[in-house]
Scaffold this motif. Structure first.
Motif, short mmCIF file in Angstrom:
data_model
loop_
_atom_site.label_atom_id
_atom_site.label_comp_id
_atom_site.label_asym_id
_atom_site.label_seq_id
_atom_site.Cartn_x
_atom_site.Cartn_y
_atom_site.Cartn_z
N SER A 8 41.70 38.47 54.89
CA SER A 8 40.45 39.05 55.38
C SER A 8 40.23 40.45 54.80
CB SER A 8 40.47 39.11 56.91
OG SER A 8 39.33 39.78 57.40
N VAL A 9 41.29 41.26 54.78
CA VAL A 9 41.18 42.63 54.26
C VAL A 9 40.84 42.60 52.77
CG1 VAL A 9 42.46 44.74 53.78
CG2 VAL A 9 42.70 43.61 56.00
N LEU A 10 41.52 41.74 52.01
CA LEU A 10 41.29 41.69 50.57
C LEU A 10 39.91 41.14 50.25
CD1 LEU A 10 44.76 40.56 49.16
CD2 LEU A 10 43.82 42.86 49.38
N ARG A 11 39.45 40.17 51.02
CA ARG A 11 38.09 39.65 50.79
C ARG A 11 37.04 40.73 51.01
NH1 ARG A 11 37.11 34.36 49.99
NH2 ARG A 11 38.85 32.90 50.24
N ASP A 12 37.23 41.55 52.04
CA ASP A 12 36.30 42.65 52.25
C ASP A 12 36.36 43.63 51.09
OD1 ASP A 12 35.39 41.65 54.62
OD2 ASP A 12 36.64 42.92 55.89
N ALA A 13 37.58 43.95 50.64
CA ALA A 13 37.74 44.92 49.55
C ALA A 13 37.21 44.39 48.23
CB ALA A 13 39.21 45.30 49.41
N ALA B 40 42.65 45.92 45.14
CA ALA B 40 42.57 44.65 45.86
C ALA B 40 42.84 43.47 44.92
CB ALA B 40 41.20 44.50 46.52
N VAL B 41 42.33 43.54 43.68
CA VAL B 41 42.63 42.49 42.70
C VAL B 41 44.13 42.45 42.42
CG1 VAL B 41 42.22 41.66 40.35
CG2 VAL B 41 40.35 42.72 41.64
N LEU B 42 44.72 43.62 42.24
CA LEU B 42 46.16 43.70 42.00
C LEU B 42 46.94 43.06 43.15
CD1 LEU B 42 48.16 46.85 40.90
CD2 LEU B 42 48.75 45.70 43.00
N LEU B 43 46.57 43.38 44.39
CA LEU B 43 47.30 42.86 45.55
C LEU B 43 47.11 41.36 45.69
CD1 LEU B 43 46.52 45.70 48.13
CD2 LEU B 43 48.64 45.32 46.84
N GLY C 243 40.03 42.82 33.61
CA GLY C 243 40.46 41.80 34.55
C GLY C 243 40.61 42.30 35.96
N TYR C 244 40.69 43.60 36.13
CA TYR C 244 40.88 44.20 37.46
C TYR C 244 39.69 45.05 37.89
CZ TYR C 244 45.66 42.78 36.55
OH TYR C 244 46.78 42.03 36.26
N MET C 245 38.64 45.09 37.09
CA MET C 245 37.56 46.03 37.35
C MET C 245 36.60 45.54 38.43
SD MET C 245 36.36 47.52 33.69
CE MET C 245 37.45 48.53 32.70
N LYS D 163 46.22 48.56 37.76
CA LYS D 163 46.68 47.21 37.40
C LYS D 163 48.19 47.19 37.53
CE LYS D 163 46.65 48.42 32.47
NZ LYS D 163 46.06 48.10 31.14
N PRO D 164 48.81 46.02 37.56
CA PRO D 164 50.26 45.94 37.80
C PRO D 164 51.09 46.75 36.81
CG PRO D 164 49.29 43.79 38.10
CD PRO D 164 48.20 44.67 37.56
#
Length: 757
Positions: free
Chosen positions: A461-466, A408-411, A377-379, A338-339
């Motif tokens: 696209s990368v984050l949606r896959d992740a 990916a949630v963090l990014l 929140g990031y799990m 997480k951040p």
């Protein structure tokens, strides 16, 4: 300023930031989640320091009358029960129910609170009475049975209980350290900026009542994106007879704050104002607050300052994905990405901290911030389900891809200023928090604000896959995620790995490599064979010998062409299986990659061998059959076959070279986004095409020699051959340049030394 949640370092800023919410659901609710988080942490800290923490009535003093009181009260009861057990005077739930009628009762107690009591009783050595629990909490029915029937279930193992730690004043000396100032505190540990006297260096000193697994996990890493732990030690403090052993963990001090500071700034500005300077601004504010010098003449900072926001987000992701890969290779899972757990150096380099490796049960830690570690929140959905299952007395295994999901949630949050999920309910208990979060993971992601640039499209696209609930869709490893994120920094290379649906690459992917290879070798050879036949019929063979040439040609071609096609199909098998594996998201081995990259060369060799053999067999058979077939005719015949054979070699070579470079190789590498032998593969492909480029140069020269020195009755055939050779030469040169350029683009993503991104 660092924040300690249950003894875990989660921040290391020079000034207090808003506390990172361990259960924040990012909901539309009556209570702002950030305020709720601040209040929860403050209440837990106050209770841990209070002399009346074990008095149930005392907990009412922490309630304020807002809708969050029910959640706050449950967490306070957990901590109070744990401290009472530790003090040797346990108080069970009935004591709290009787002290706070109307606030909480056996009928309204959430499952996680009951589970906390079960765990505490088990730790105290008590025998659990299943019938009693069913009588006290009938609303849970058989849900409690697994917890009560398994006296040593690992799924409900609590985290180690830690003693509260008193604050140390500035200037205090403890062991080898001189306290300079407090950086942050939590319920069970404090973090200080300290000077280590023996080494004359500043360190972040974490002081707690006991230790856990984090020091051992971090100490084994020497990675630029993982916070460096120097050492740990235990020291006794206090008067004789009343001594307390404190655990000291000292590590790198980074005054640049954490990514949570950057996210806070992102939320304050519009998307058009999000540029690299915003990232550095958050760091510099922390540096100045800590009286640290802001670096100048820094290549890294200069690069970050000029970066557009999607590329900066991708750059941060690459660093952290590599760090996770290193940890995973060592068998260590982070479980709490997480951040607030990403520290920032003065140069802007992100570093992972707080590896939550203890795998503690969800109900076993005061504050209920983790089960198997992590902030909900990031799990990942499987992590949330494992937490929920833990409450039910079972638990699923949570593996490496859960860390990548959290990253990916963090990014996404760093990119957009908010997380990619919508939660629409105000949770009243820990169980409801988990249910709400699990449901949110199955819903479509929040549509991002996007400028429509190529880096943004690739990043999304990368984050949606992740962030896919399907494990098969997510990147298989940290290295794979890092490779995919590099695509956002190189959009042109991204087209190679993610071609548009209407592109030639996408069309070729729908055709079996067997057909592609067969057509690539057959068409040039058929064309060359037809031309050679016509040329020899008109330029070399007398009319009386033409029927014999036809007969010999039928026999030779009926053997050569099936042989060439069969041989090529044999060599294509590895490519077919590799592409099928890549479509399933499976890693493609180096042997299969190498075999695919050799398709063009093998097609050229097969064609060249066939033409060379034919060039020797034709003259021998014709000379044997026709006495008038002279040695000059045989030489002329042989050279004509060599020239046509050269054409039949270079066309398959460059055709398949382009297809394997543009289409097959990127798709095979895509699941892992890693090729340890990239440099060798690239060098081999380029040197191979250079060699065949020389053959392409020789073809028109051979044709010109035949036309000049031969006794041709018609120069038309040779002019046609020379023209075809020149077209092939120009086409080969264009293909060669394209192959070199493509491998250069691939190198931007796959080079093993591309660490500066």
């Amino acid at each position: 300023m660092p924040l300690i949640q249950d003894g875990s370092l989660t921040d290391m800023n020079a000034k207090p930031p808003p506390a990172e919410d361990p259960f924040e659901t990012q909901c539309v609710s009556a209570v702002d989640s950030a305020e709720l988080d601040d209040r929860l942490i403050a209440c837990l800290e106050r209770l841990a320091e209070s002399d009346r923490a074990c008095e149930p009535e005392h907990l009412l003093e922490y309630l304020s009358g807002d809708p969050a009181d029910s959640f706050i009260l449950v967490e306070l009861i957990k901590l109070s029960m744990a401290m009472a057990v530790q003090n040797g005077s346990p108080i069970w739930l009935e004591g709290y129910f009787e002290a706070m009628p109307g606030r909480i009762s056996a009928a309204t107690a959430p499952l996680d609170l009951v589970m906390e009591e079960i765990q505490l009783r088990r730790e105290s050595g008590q025998t659990l009475d299943a019938e009693s629990y069913h009588h006290r909490f009938p609303q849970f029915g058989t849900v409690l049975n697994p917890l009560l029937d398994s006296p040593s279930s690992e799924s409900v193992t609590a985290a180690p209980r830690q003693r509260s730690t008193s604050e140390l004043d500035n200037g205090t000396r403890i062991d080898d350290f001189e306290i300079i100032q407090m950086l942050g505190k939590g319920a069970f540990a404090h973090v200080y900026l300290a000077k280590q006297t023996s080494m004359a260096r500043l360190v972040a000193l974490k002081v707690s009542g006991s230790t856990g697994d984090e020091p051992r996990a971090l100490a084994q890493f020497d990675h630029s994106n993982i916070v460096r732990v120097f050492d740990q030690r235990a020291v006794p403090v206090g008067a004789p007879g009343d001594e307390q052993e404190l655990h000291l963990l000292y590590m790198q001090y980074h005054p640049g704050g954490t990514l949570s500071d950057v996210v806070a700034k992102v939320r304050q500005v519009s998307p058009s104002e999000r540029i690299g300077r915003l990232y550095l601004q958050a760091i510099d504010e922390n540096l100045l607050s800590a009286s640290q010098v802001v670096p100048d003449r820094s290549p890294t900072r200069n690069k970050l300052s000029d970066a557009n926001w999607p590329k900066l987000v991708a750059w941060v992701g690459i660093q952290l994905a590599r760090a996770l890969q290193t940890a995973h290779d060592a068998g260590v899972l982070h479980r709490d990405v997480k951040p607030a757990n990403v520290l920032l150096t003065a140069e802007g380099i992100p570093q992972l901290a707080d590896f939550n490796v203890s795998m503690a049960g969800s109900a076993g830690r005061a504050g209920a911030a983790a089960s198997l570690g992590g902030s909900v929140g990031y799990m990942a959905p499987e992590h949330l389900r494992a937490m929920s299952a833990t409450l039910m007395g079972s638990g699923d295994d949570v593996r490496e891809q859960a860390d990548l999901y959290s990253l990916a949630v963090l990014l996404w949050e760093l990119w957009q200023g908010h997380r990619p999920f919508d939660c629409l309910t105000q949770a009243g208990s820990w169980t409801e928090v988990l249910d709400d979060q699990i449901q949110a993971r199955d819903q479509p992601l929040v549509e991002p604000e996007s400028g429509g640039t190529a880096p943004e499209r690739v990043l999304e696209s990368v984050l949606r896959d992740a962030l896919s609930p399907d494990l098969e869709t997510r990147p298989a490893s940290g290295a794979a995620l890092a490779g995919q994120l590099r695509l956002a920094m190189h959009p042109e290379a991204a087209k190679l790995f993610n071609p548009d649906r209407g592109s030639i690459s996408a069309w070729l992917m729908r055709i079996s490599p067997w057909w592609v290879a067969t057509i690539a070798i057959l068409l040039p050879n058929i064309a060359a064979g037809w031309f050679n036949y016509e040329y020899n019929q008109h330029e070399i063979m007398d009319p009386a010998m033409r029927a014999g040439l036809d007969e010999i040609a039928v026999w030779i071609n009926s053997i050569a062409f099936p042989f060439a096609v069969g041989w090529m199909v044999h060599y294509t098998r590895a490519s077919v299986s590799a592409l099928k594996a890549a479509r399933r998201g499976e890693h493609v081995g180096q042997e299969q990659l190498t075999s695919t990259l050799k398709l063009g060369h093998r097609a050229a060799v097969i064609g060249g061998i066939a033409w060379m053999i034919a060039g020797m067999i034709y003259p021998v058979l014709l000379r044997h059959r026709f006495e008038e077939f002279s040695t000059d005719d045989a030489t002329h015949f042989f050279l004509s076959l060599c020239m046509c054979g050269g054409v039949a070699m270079i066309y398959p070579l460059f055709t398949l070279g382009l297809i394997t470079t543009y289409v097959y190789y990127p798709q095979m590498v895509r699941p892992a986004m890693v090729d340890p032998n990239y440099e060798r593969n690239a060098a081999r492909m380029i040197s191979q095409t250079e060699a065949y480029l020389l053959i392409a140069v020789l073809i028109p020269l051979v044709g010109l020699a035949l036309m000049v020195f031969g006794e041709s009755q018609s120069k038309g055939f040779m002019l046609t051959a020379i023209t075809a050779g020149m077209v092939g030469l120009f086409g080969s040169f264009a293909a060669y340049r394209s192959i070199v350029q493509t491998w250069s683009q691939l190198g931007e993503v796959l080079k093993t030394d591309a660490t500066s991104e």
